[in-house]
Design a protein around this motif. Structure first.
Motif, PDB file in Angstrom:
ATOM      1  N   TYR A  44       0.831  -1.208   0.000  1.00  8.33           N
ATOM      2  CA  TYR A  44       0.000   0.000   0.000  1.00  8.33           C
ATOM      3  C   TYR A  44       0.870   1.265   0.000  1.00  8.33           C
ATOM      4  CZ  TYR A  44      -3.398   3.446   1.675  1.00  8.33           C
ATOM      5  OH  TYR A  44      -4.176   4.574   1.835  1.00  8.33           O
ATOM      6  N   VAL A  45       1.954   1.238   0.810  1.00  5.71           N
ATOM      7  CA  VAL A  45       2.856   2.397   0.883  1.00  5.71           C
ATOM      8  C   VAL A  45       3.622   2.559  -0.415  1.00  5.71           C
ATOM      9  CG1 VAL A  45       4.856   3.370   2.061  1.00  5.71           C
ATOM     10  CG2 VAL A  45       3.016   2.305   3.390  1.00  5.71           C
ATOM     11  N   ARG A  46       4.152   1.440  -0.954  1.00  2.00           N
ATOM     12  CA  ARG A  46       4.955   1.514  -2.169  1.00  2.00           C
ATOM     13  C   ARG A  46       4.136   1.945  -3.382  1.00  2.00           C
ATOM     14  NH1 ARG A  46       9.982  -0.592  -1.722  1.00  2.00           N
ATOM     15  NH2 ARG A  46      10.457  -1.818   0.136  1.00  2.00           N
TER      16      ARG A  46
ATOM     17  N   LEU B 252       1.820  -2.240  13.283  1.00  2.00           N
ATOM     18  CA  LEU B 252       1.508  -1.717  11.944  1.00  2.00           C
ATOM     19  C   LEU B 252       2.131  -0.324  11.730  1.00  2.00           C
ATOM     20  CD1 LEU B 252      -2.235  -2.782  11.556  1.00  2.00           C
ATOM     21  CD2 LEU B 252      -0.259  -3.716  10.358  1.00  2.00           C
ATOM     22  N   ALA B 253       2.049   0.519  12.749  1.00  2.00           N
ATOM     23  CA  ALA B 253       2.608   1.865  12.640  1.00  2.00           C
ATOM     24  C   ALA B 253       4.121   1.818  12.479  1.00  2.00           C
ATOM     25  CB  ALA B 253       2.218   2.692  13.861  1.00  2.00           C
ATOM     26  N   LYS B 254       4.779   0.928  13.273  1.00  2.00           N
ATOM     27  CA  LYS B 254       6.236   0.819  13.165  1.00  2.00           C
ATOM     28  C   LYS B 254       6.643   0.349  11.777  1.00  2.00           C
ATOM     29  CE  LYS B 254       7.499  -0.032  18.002  1.00  2.00           C
ATOM     30  NZ  LYS B 254       8.107  -0.999  18.945  1.00  2.00           N
TER      31      LYS B 254
ATOM     32  N   VAL C 214       8.964   2.151   8.550  1.00  2.00           N
ATOM     33  CA  VAL C 214      10.075   1.576   7.787  1.00  2.00           C
ATOM     34  C   VAL C 214       9.788   1.671   6.294  1.00  2.00           C
ATOM     35  CG1 VAL C 214      11.379  -0.517   7.342  1.00  2.00           C
ATOM     36  CG2 VAL C 214      10.696   0.041   9.679  1.00  2.00           C
ATOM     37  N   ALA C 215       8.537   1.326   5.922  1.00  2.00           N
ATOM     38  CA  ALA C 215       8.174   1.386   4.510  1.00  2.00           C
ATOM     39  C   ALA C 215       8.204   2.828   3.984  1.00  2.00           C
ATOM     40  CB  ALA C 215       6.782   0.787   4.310  1.00  2.00           C
ATOM     41  N   ILE C 216       7.736   3.762   4.827  1.00  2.00           N
ATOM     42  CA  ILE C 216       7.735   5.172   4.408  1.00  2.00           C
ATOM     43  C   ILE C 216       9.160   5.677   4.228  1.00  2.00           C
ATOM     44  CG2 ILE C 216       7.193   7.512   5.174  1.00  2.00           C
ATOM     45  CD1 ILE C 216       4.627   6.367   6.398  1.00  2.00           C
ATOM     46  N   ASN C 217      10.075   5.319   5.163  1.00  2.00           N
ATOM     47  CA  ASN C 217      11.479   5.741   5.038  1.00  2.00           C
ATOM     48  C   ASN C 217      12.100   5.202   3.765  1.00  2.00           C
ATOM     49  OD1 ASN C 217      11.584   7.287   7.363  1.00  2.00           O
ATOM     50  ND2 ASN C 217      12.081   5.522   8.670  1.00  2.00           N
ATOM     51  N   SER C 218      11.760   3.916   3.473  1.00  2.00           N
ATOM     52  CA  SER C 218      12.290   3.325   2.240  1.00  2.00           C
ATOM     53  C   SER C 218      11.773   4.071   1.017  1.00  2.00           C
ATOM     54  CB  SER C 218      11.904   1.847   2.167  1.00  2.00           C
ATOM     55  OG  SER C 218      12.350   1.284   0.954  1.00  2.00           O
ATOM     56  N   ALA C 219      10.473   4.413   1.036  1.00  2.00           N
ATOM     57  CA  ALA C 219       9.899   5.149  -0.100  1.00  2.00           C
ATOM     58  C   ALA C 219      10.493   6.561  -0.210  1.00  2.00           C
ATOM     59  CB  ALA C 219       8.389   5.220   0.043  1.00  2.00           C
TER      60      ALA C 219
END
Length: 715
Positions: A320-322, A375-377, A381-386
């Motif tokens: 979803y984030v990616r 889920l928030a944590k 991580v996914a947001i930082n990667s994006a």
């Protein structure tokens, strides 16, 4: 006052003002009576510069033309028509006409008549070649210089033609007028028509050639600029294709917007993790360690199901984030979240908690919070990667942006240059299509002779001669510093004036004859002036008796004044003694032949002299190089003057001129008053300044000037 004086000068020379203009008129008449009649032919050329009917397509640009630009255009056309090469074309046509036609425009010159048939044939060939090539004659070439002399002998050369040509613009109209004046009407018309034709042909060819060259140059330049523009455009396109750049501005803006969204979601996730951890810590503090072991042992199989669901939820959240939070993943996440909630509720339905405690709700809440925290944590991580990927993409666009901007800058310059050249090309092409087209709308034809100007020339010559005389007399009057009036004498010497005497012609020094000619107006006026001077002298003497008469130079009129003044006093019953003190020029002595002499009377022991008798007595001198103080000493002379004062009412002494130095000053030494005679129409010289200073130093002893031979009218 100055004007009146000048008018007097003109009146004095009235005969000159009449004779000279009259003689000039007579001479002019004989000079102009044989002048040939003049014939003028005129033609008009329409330029189209301000003709609105010939500027329909370019009317806007023409209406914006300023008056100065229009005047410059007409000036250029007129100067082109006056070019030497165009006048030469007319000269060639004129000489060719006379060489080939049996009826020449002018009588043949001597040089023309001296040419044989071969010379004429050679001249015709050369003039035709020069005319076709529009070349001037080479004066350094002997052959061509001879032909030039031929044209000059016939007055067909460029300099002679210019004198008879007149090229002007007709006021503010669209026409240029060309006129020629000559003794032959056919010649005048021929010159005008040939000049107009050659001018139109030359201008049309030259201007059209220049316009064609300009249009061709701009067309080539426009092609070069277009190729350069296409080349720059292709380079930009190839660069974008090679580097996968579609629209840097939109791409960079989209990436930047995504980075801002991810930053906002990251901040929200970090805030959720912090809040979830705080809530879990509060719940953990409410549980006993033994209860915690019991719960963990009982819920093992349910926790395994929850963990599996959580893993699926983590993977789906990462997608979803990616996918930049695509909506299709949102529905799946909501479904898994609902499933996870049911599994957590299932753990609470079983009585696996300690029945002695009421903490089953806390356990359920804790599990829910742990799932949300995880889920928030994971989303962080996914947001930082994006974010890292987006920043990398953004940084990768920076060099592309610089290169693309360079290409765009070069492309803008090339585009601007191309557009400028295109506009210039269109403007020039339009102007060349609708440029000035000259037309000779009125051809020159032989006309009648011009009205004769002979009478006008004769009258003008008379006026010119009269004006010349007036100017000459004014110049003479302006630079004339001679004394003509008593006031002028006073201004130049700064000494007073007692009066003036008019000029007496044909007179004599005989006293009676000088005063008895009553019928002559000049003598009558002279007598009145002497009476006036006598009155002024009496006012100056104030009872004194000795009056000295002197002058700055010899022959100023002292003798006439002295004799006339003495006789005037005698007429009023005064006993007068007239002393001739001028030893160098004893005019009074020679005229009156006295019985008594100065040398006898002023001796130290003058015992033998005749007694003075009569109302008027003259005391003469024997002449010679002698002075008064050489005759006797000052003391004795003064005593003799005292004796004379007792015998006479007035003693008048004619002294030598002041230019004789002490000879005059010795007599003035014994005088009570001194007057000086100055002849009119003479100037005061620089050498007489010392004598003027002497008269000024006499102070009250100097009575004033008498201007002699003055030309002052009566009344």
């Amino acid at each position: 006052m100055e004007l009146v004086s000048f008018l007097k000068v003109l009146w004095k020379h009235k005969n000159l003002l009449i004779i000279i203009p009259l003689v000039t008129i007579i001479i002019s008449y004989f000079l102009v009576k044989n002048l040939a009649d003049k014939y003028v032919s005129k033609s008009q050329i329409a330029t189209g510069i301000i003709d609105e009917s010939r500027h329909l397509l370019d009317k806007e640009s023409n209406s914006a033309a300023q008056a100065q630009q229009i005047n410059q255009s007409f000036s250029n056309l007129i100067e082109i028509m006056k070019l030497k090469k165009l006048i030469n074309q007319v000269s060639y046509q004129l000489i060719l006409h006379d060489l080939t036609s049996p009826t020449p425009f002018k009588p043949y010159s001597k040089l023309f008549l001296s040419m044989n048939a071969g010379a004429k044939k050679h001249a015709i060939e050369l003039f035709k070649g020069k005319f076709q090539r529009m070349e001037p004659l080479d004066y350094y070439n002997k052959d061509e210089n001879g032909l030039n002399e031929l044209m000059r002998s016939m007055k067909y050369d460029e300099r002679s033609l210019r004198e008879d040509l007149l090229i002007v613009r007709d006021e503010d109209s669209d026409f240029i007028s060309v006129s020629c004046e000559s003794p032959n009407p056919q010649l005048s018309a021929f010159v005008v028509n040939v000049l107009c034709r050659e001018f139109i042909n030359y201008y049309t060819h030259t201007i059209k050639q220049n316009e064609t060259d300009a249009v061709t140059f701009l067309a080539n330049l426009m092609d070069e600029k277009r190729e350069a523009l296409n080349r720059k455009t292709a380079q930009l396109q190839q660069y974008k294709i090679a580097n996968g750049v579609l629209n840097l501005e939109e791409q960079s803006k989209g990436i930047f917007d995504q980075i801002m969204i991810y930053n906002d979601r990251k901040q929200q996730a970090e805030k959720d993790v912090a809040s979830y951890n705080g809530a879990l810590n509060n719940i953990d503090n409410k549980f006993d360690p033994k209860d915690r072991n019991y719960i963990e042992a009982t819920l093992n199989k349910y926790n395994t199901a929850v963990v599996g669901t959580q893993e699926q939820l983590h993977l789906l959240t990462d997608k979803y984030v990616r996918s930049n939070f695509a909506p299709q993943y949102k529905a799946q996440i909501d479904s898994l979240t609902k499933q996870l909630t049911q599994q957590i509720n299932l753990t609470s339905d079983k009585y696996i908690t300690n029945p002695l405690t009421g903490k089953d709700a806390l356990v359920t809440q804790k599990l829910t919070l742990e799932v949300s925290r995880d889920l928030a944590k994971y989303s962080i991580v996914a947001i930082n990667s994006a974010l890292n990927q987006l920043n990398a993409k953004f940084n990768r666009l920076v060099p592309f942006d610089a290169t693309v901007k360079t290409y765009n800058f070069e492309l803008d310059i090339a585009s601007k240059e191309y557009l400028d050249v295109l506009n210039k090309y269109n403007e020039t092409n339009l102007k060349s299509t609708f440029s000035i087209k000259l037309r000779q709308v009125d051809y020159a034809t032989p006309d009648a002779a011009e009205p004769s100007k002979k009478m006008l020339l004769i009258i003008l010559s008379g006026f010119a001669a009269f004006a010349f005389c007036i100017i000459t007399l004014f110049v003479i009057y302006f630079f004339d510093d001679t004394v003509k009036q008593p006031a002028e004498l006073v201004n130049q010497t700064n000494l007073p004036s007692l009066g003036y005497l008019n000029a007496v012609t044909g007179g004599t020094l005989d006293l009676k004859k000088l005063w008895d000619v009553e019928h002559r107006e000049k003598m009558k006026h002279f007598k009145e002036l002497i009476r006036s001077i006598r009155f002024e002298v009496d006012q100056e003497l104030k009872g004194e008796k000795v009056l000295a008469i002197t002058s700055l130079a010899h022959h100023e009129g002292k003798t006439v004044l002295a004799i006339s003044l003495a006789y005037s006093y005698a007429m009023i019953n005064k006993k007068v003694l007239l002393i001739d003190g001028n030893f160098g020029n004893p005019t009074i002595t020679n005229t009156t032949q006295p019985r008594l002499y100065i040398e006898d009377y002023f001796k130290n022991n003058p015992d033998n002299y005749e007694a003075f008798s009569g109302a008027t007595t003259v005391l003469g001198n024997h002449g010679g190089d002698v002075t008064l103080l050489e005759v006797s000493d000052e003391k004795f002379i003064r005593s003799r003057f005292n004796e004379l004062k007792t015998k006479y009412d007035i003693i008048i002494i004619e002294t030598p001129a002041l230019s004789s130095l002490n000879k005059s000053k010795e007599w003035i030494l014994f005088a009570n008053k001194t007057i000086a005679v100055f002849e009119a129409n003479k100037g005061v010289k620089k050498s007489q300044r010392n004598d003027l200073n002497y008269l000024r130093n006499l102070n009250e002893k100097f009575a004033g000037w008498i201007l002699n031979k003055a030309s002052i009218p009566e009344g």
